[in-house]
Motif scaffolding. Structure first.
Motif, short mmCIF file in Angstrom:
data_model
loop_
_atom_site.label_atom_id
_atom_site.label_comp_id
_atom_site.label_asym_id
_atom_site.label_seq_id
_atom_site.Cartn_x
_atom_site.Cartn_y
_atom_site.Cartn_z
N VAL B 139 0.85 -1.20 0.00
CA VAL B 139 0.00 0.00 0.00
C VAL B 139 0.89 1.25 0.00
O VAL B 139 2.05 1.20 0.39
CB VAL B 139 -0.94 0.03 1.24
CG1 VAL B 139 -1.99 -1.04 1.14
CG2 VAL B 139 -0.14 -0.14 2.53
N GLU B 140 0.30 2.32 -0.47
CA GLU B 140 0.97 3.62 -0.45
C GLU B 140 0.67 4.28 0.88
O GLU B 140 -0.50 4.48 1.21
CB GLU B 140 0.42 4.51 -1.56
CG GLU B 140 0.92 4.23 -2.96
CD GLU B 140 2.19 5.03 -3.28
OE1 GLU B 140 3.04 4.46 -3.93
OE2 GLU B 140 2.30 6.20 -2.84
N ARG B 141 1.70 4.55 1.67
CA ARG B 141 1.46 5.31 2.90
C ARG B 141 2.51 6.40 3.01
O ARG B 141 3.70 6.10 2.98
CB ARG B 141 1.49 4.39 4.11
CG ARG B 141 0.11 3.79 4.34
CD ARG B 141 0.01 2.83 5.48
NE ARG B 141 -1.23 2.06 5.30
CZ ARG B 141 -1.44 0.86 5.81
NH1 ARG B 141 -0.53 0.26 6.53
NH2 ARG B 141 -2.58 0.25 5.60
N VAL B 146 4.46 0.40 1.20
CA VAL B 146 4.56 -0.38 2.44
C VAL B 146 4.01 -1.78 2.21
O VAL B 146 2.91 -1.94 1.67
CB VAL B 146 3.78 0.33 3.57
CG1 VAL B 146 3.79 -0.52 4.83
CG2 VAL B 146 4.36 1.71 3.83
N ASN B 147 4.79 -2.77 2.60
CA ASN B 147 4.33 -4.15 2.55
C ASN B 147 3.70 -4.46 3.91
O ASN B 147 4.39 -4.51 4.92
CB ASN B 147 5.53 -5.08 2.27
CG ASN B 147 5.12 -6.54 2.22
OD1 ASN B 147 3.97 -6.89 2.49
ND2 ASN B 147 6.08 -7.39 1.86
#
Lengths: 214, 533, 223
Positions: B139-141, B146-147
């Motif tokens: 995900v994009e954080r 981020v895995n």
């Protein structure tokens, strides 16, 4: 002690049935011999080389000499001997789900025969009535019934082909050869020793023939 | 008739293909139990974190990562499961995969000596007692990729640290430089930043999934995923759900009874058995072989045709049985792709959804009854071996009392993902392959049977000792079983294509057999109250 | 004839074994040891000791497809409320699947494996009357029971034809794979060589050895 000879498994069962049910079963087998469709399922499964059923009355047990006591039995007995590919444990599911009707016919009327479905009581019934083979000989341990049938097809085609192409030009030969390959395209797989059917059998084989063990 | 599974009791991996919920990442972590009583406390502490099979009704219900747990026979023993229960497990499970190597074909290059150090230990009893596995996503954080597996793993490690006397995390997974040997990672293969369903040879994987009574998938998934009824395979009438008990213990199976399971029954119910296998892929050898052999294929696209003939699907997933030519397969794939994009558009109508679903079904809505001669999908092709779809009646309609008689008891649910990256396609070296996670009610009847009789042998297909072209182990090869015949149209003039001298393309790197308990059973194990009396 | 399916014959025999056992056994040093085995157990031990596959004495018996031996020591009790039956003798169960007619087969068995036959059947009732092929045939016929149904799922051609077929299947497959893509002339020449080597129409050889269990020594050139 082994029920296994290469790709073939020797199944032996001997199971009792009352005399009147034995008569009915004999009649059903008699009818089955003349109905070509009776064994469609078994033929399609194509796992069996040869199999037999023999239903014996008490008086059918061979009596060869006055010194031998005569058998005095309450039941008739059904003897079943089969030579099939793979082990019973591996293929009992296939038999039970493919030809449950056939199996129920073969053991119809036998004492406490549970029917072939559900599977576990059937499996237990067969194992309970099974006799283990002391010596099992197979003329082609590396061939399944499918291989023997395929080989016969291939042999005939090849003999015909060899005659047919005598004196042919290379081009004519090639054309005939391609046709041969096409007609043999289901027969070109080869044989090798069986996969390990059971670890117990493999262990025995390893003890008896350490040189052959892989 | 219809079975209602207690989805909150069944572990999530069984019913949920996590990949479909956008979890393209996974991590498999293995432990030895050193102290049963401490380890039981750990299990109790883990319980609230274990993902069950309850339906996620919307995106907000989908967690960042999932966690599941399973045990080897030795693990159950160390955890204090009573002897009487232990002895009621099927023998193949108590023996474990290493001891079953001659059945599974883990000999030659697949032999335990070639396995990762975590599996390649002295003796037949392996030190692995417990597996915990996490699925997650990228995900994009805050502008960063981020895995989510990392956070799940972190949380797991913290919990385990509190019970460090109980269990020990085992190291010894071989990876590429920079990979941590104390766990095994899996990941979908990314192309242009997007996860794909590809594996390292380039095929689309994971298309076919068994559909069983109570599995909770959409009812249209019965098409191609259920068992054949003898009807039209393109419609629902052609399929029926498989019995729950083929995959979940304590439920009726295809033989009309409960599958063999340990006692007490409450300990077994809603559990299952799992096979974990790490398979290395010899990418260079595979490519070179396809290129070399494609000389035997007349016309254009020889390598693509040959690759498709090995598997029974084109690399884009289109089945040969329905799309015998590359043109038809490409056109189908383009349409499917377009339909998927349209269906995913915000505000896409029902019509777009339906169109996509209809096309997607084409991937699985087929059988081999109209291709008995194998002129489209060869008799020995991979998908025809592992799921023979009506081909074992050899065209004799009605020969068997049950349509699919020889297949219904050999189905397997496959989870798992590729691992590693192919950094150099001209070499077999490097660490890349696939993690197989197979779930079934009987390892012997399902996984082992398929592995031995259908992958490493060919008699059921009337193919002698021929093996699966992709997965077959030809390293201990008695001359001849390293071949595949690609059947031609028997009514045509072309001869068949003969592929000989096939190398081994896939090699085992380790694994074992696990029992996946229900949440109820986990609770009982944690409390130490399993009692078969 | 229910014993027959085409040219395949299903022989089923139950040969009664003498009750009791021998009083003594001589060991190799000539010392006398008590033999605590029954005749049935001795017979079973001898069966278990027979070498397998190509070394089995049955590999010498012409046209044997598959055969088996075991000792039927008693019948299995099915549990209440079933009645309990017991045999008064143990029986050697010998069944064979072979090509051709019974008498020819049994003559062949005596001719090629009389030593093994004598050893296996030694303790069977009335076997002492067997002295030659003819009396062996008579004896086996007395022990034969009729098959109710015989199922052939394979072929009924002679064993020589079956084995030649298997040999050719193996050899021709190799040939076909090795020669794919050759020119017409090369192919024709290669096939001529193949046919000269494998002699497809000669079932005597080269062929597979009966009972061959490993590829490495399966092929025999024949007479």
């Amino acid at each position: 002690m082994s029920n296994i000879a290469g790709k073939s498994y020797a199944m032996n069962t001997i199971s009792p049935l009352p005399w009147h049910k034995a008569l009915v079963l004999k009649l059903l087998f008699f009818i089955a011999r003349f109905r070509t469709t009776s064994f469609n399922g078994l033929l399609t499964l194509s796992l069996i080389h040869y199999a037999r059923w023999a239903i014996l009355r008490p008086g059918d047990f061979p009596h060869l000499d006055p010194s031998q006591p005569k058998e005095d039995l309450k039941y008739h007995y059904e003897f079943f001997f089969s030579n099939f590919n793979g082990s019973w444990d591996q293929y009992v599911d296939s038999f039970s789900s493919a030809i449950p009707g056939g199996l129920d016919l073969f053991w119809r009327g036998n004492v406490k025969y549970p029917k072939s479905v559900p599977f576990r009581p059937f499996h237990n019934y067969i194992t309970f009535n099974q006799y283990w083979t002391s010596h099992y000989y197979n003329a082609y341990p590396m061939a399944a019934s499918n291989d023997v049938k395929s080989a016969e097809h291939l042999r005939k085609e090849l003999v015909d082909f060899t005659r047919k192409v005598e004196g042919a030009s290379p081009e004519a030969f090639k054309e005939q050869y391609d046709q041969l390959l096409l007609s043999l395209q289901y027969d070109l797989s080869t044989m090798a020793p069986t996969p390990v059917v059971s670890l117990a059998a493999a262990a025995i084989d390893g003890r008896e023939r350490p040189d052959a063990a892989c | 008739m219809s079975n209602k599974l207690d989805l909150r009791d069944v572990q999530g991996s069984l019913l949920k293909a996590y990949g479909r919920y956008g979890f393209p990442k996974s991590r498999y972590v293995f432990y030895r139990v050193n102290d049963g009583s401490q380890a039981r406390k750990l299990i109790t502490a883990l319980l609230p974190l274990i993902t069950n099979s309850a339906v996620w009704k919307g995106p907000e219900q989908i967690p960042d990562s999932t966690l599941n747990i399973a045990f080897t026979y030795e693990g159950l023993k160390q955890l204090g499961v009573p002897e009487k229960s232990l002895h009621s497990f099927p023998p193949e499970f108590s023996m474990g995969m290493k001891a079953r190597r001659d059945i599974v074909g883990d000999v030659g290059v697949n032999a335990p000596a070639c396995w990762d150090p975590i599996w390649n230990t002295d003796g037949l009893v392996q030190p692995v007692h417990m597996i915990l596995w996490i699925n997650g996503r990228l995900v994009e954080r805050d502008g960063q990729q981020v895995n989510t597996v990392d956070a799940g793993y972190q949380r797991l490690c913290e919990l385990v640290a509190k019970h460090s006397a109980g269990v020990e995390q085992l190291s010894g997974h071989v990876g590429d430089e920079g990979d941590d040997p104390s766990y095994q990672d899996g990941s979908a293969i990314y192309v242009n930043g997007m996860p794909t369903a590809k594996e390292h040879f380039g095929y689309t994987d994971g298309i076919s999934e068994p559909y069983f009574d109570g599995c909770g998938s959409h009812s249209s998934r019965v098409i191609g995923g259920g068992k054949p009824t003898g009807g039209d395979p393109k419609t629902k009438a052609g399929w029926a759900p498989l019995a729950t008990g083929e995959f979940v213990l304590g439920h009726r199976d295809e033989a009309g009874e409960y599958p063999a399971a340990p006692i007490p029954s409450v300990f077994a119910k809603n559990g299952t058995f799992m096979v974990y296998r790490k398979l290395h892929q010899n990418v260079a050898t595979f490519q070179a072989y396809v290129e070399r052999m494609s000389a035997a294929i007349p016309g254009e696209h020889a390598a693509e045709i040959l690759s498709a003939k090995f598997v029974g699907r084109w690399k884009n997933g289109a089945p040969l049985a329905t799309y015998p030519t590359k043109e038809s397969a490409d056109q189908f794939a383009a349409e499917l792709n377009q339909a998927r994009l349209e269906a995913k558009q915000p505000g896409a109508g029902k019509a777009a959804q339906e169109r996509y679903e209809k096309l997607r079904l084409e991937l699985v809505a087929f059988d081999f009854r109209d291709d008995i001669d194998g002129s489209r999908c060869p008799l020995g092709a991979h998908i025809r071996r592992v799921n023979p779809r009506g081909s074992l009646e050899f065209g004799k309609t009605g020969a068997f009392n049950t349509p699919g008689a020889l297949i219904n008891r050999r189905r397997i649910i496959r989870r798992g993902l590729p691992y590693g990256e192919v950094r150099d396609r001209s070499s077999d070296q490097g660490n890349h392959g696939v993690i197989i996670v197979a779930l079934n009610a009987s390892i012997e009847r399902q996984f082992e049977f398929v592995q031995q009789q259908w992958i490493n042998y060919g008699n059921d297909f009337k193919l002698g000792n021929d093996q699966d072209p992709i997965l077959g182990n030809r390293s201990v090869n008695e001359s001849g079983n390293d071949r595949m015949t690609i059947q031609a149209d028997p009514r045509g003039k072309q001869p068949p294509v003969l592929c000989g001298d096939m190398p081994t393309f896939v090699e085992t790197r380790g694994g074992d057999y696990f029992f996946v308990p229900s949440l109820t059973a986990l609770r009982m194990m944690g409390d130490g109250i399993v009692d078969p009396t | 004839m229910p014993n027959i399916a085409g040219n395949a014959y299903g022989l089923t025999t139950l040969c009664p074994i003498k009750n009791g056992g021998p009083p003594h056994r001589l060991d190799e040093d000539g010392a006398t040891l008590p033999d605590n085995r029954s005749f049935g157990a001795i017979l079973r031990d001898r069966l278990e000791d027979l070498p397998c596959d190509e070394r089995s004495p049955m590999a010498r018996v012409p046209n044997t497809y598959l055969c088996r031996f075991f000792v039927l020591d008693d019948l299995i009790y099915q549990g209440k409320p079933a009645e309990e039956d017991h045999l008064k003798s143990k029986y050697l169960v010998f069944t064979s699947n072979f090509h051709g007619d019974l008498e020819t087969y049994l003559h062949g068995m005596w001719e090629h494996a009389a030593d093994a036959v004598r050893r296996i059947w030694e303790h069977c009732v009335a076997f002492d009357r067997v002295t030659d092929a003819g009396s062996f045939v008579d004896y086996i016929k007395k022990c034969q029971v009729e098959t109710t149904f015989y199922f052939m799922g394979s072929t009924d051609v002679s064993l020589a034809e079956q084995l030649k077929g298997l040999y050719l299947k193996q050899e021709f497959s190799k040939f076909a794979f090795a020669n794919q893509g050759k020119s017409a002339a090369e192919l024709q020449a290669a096939f001529a060589e193949f046919a000269a080597r494998t002699r497809p129409d000669n079932v005597q050889g080269p062929t597979w050895r009966p009972g061959a269990s490993q590829l490495k020594d399966a092929v025999v050139e024949g007479p």
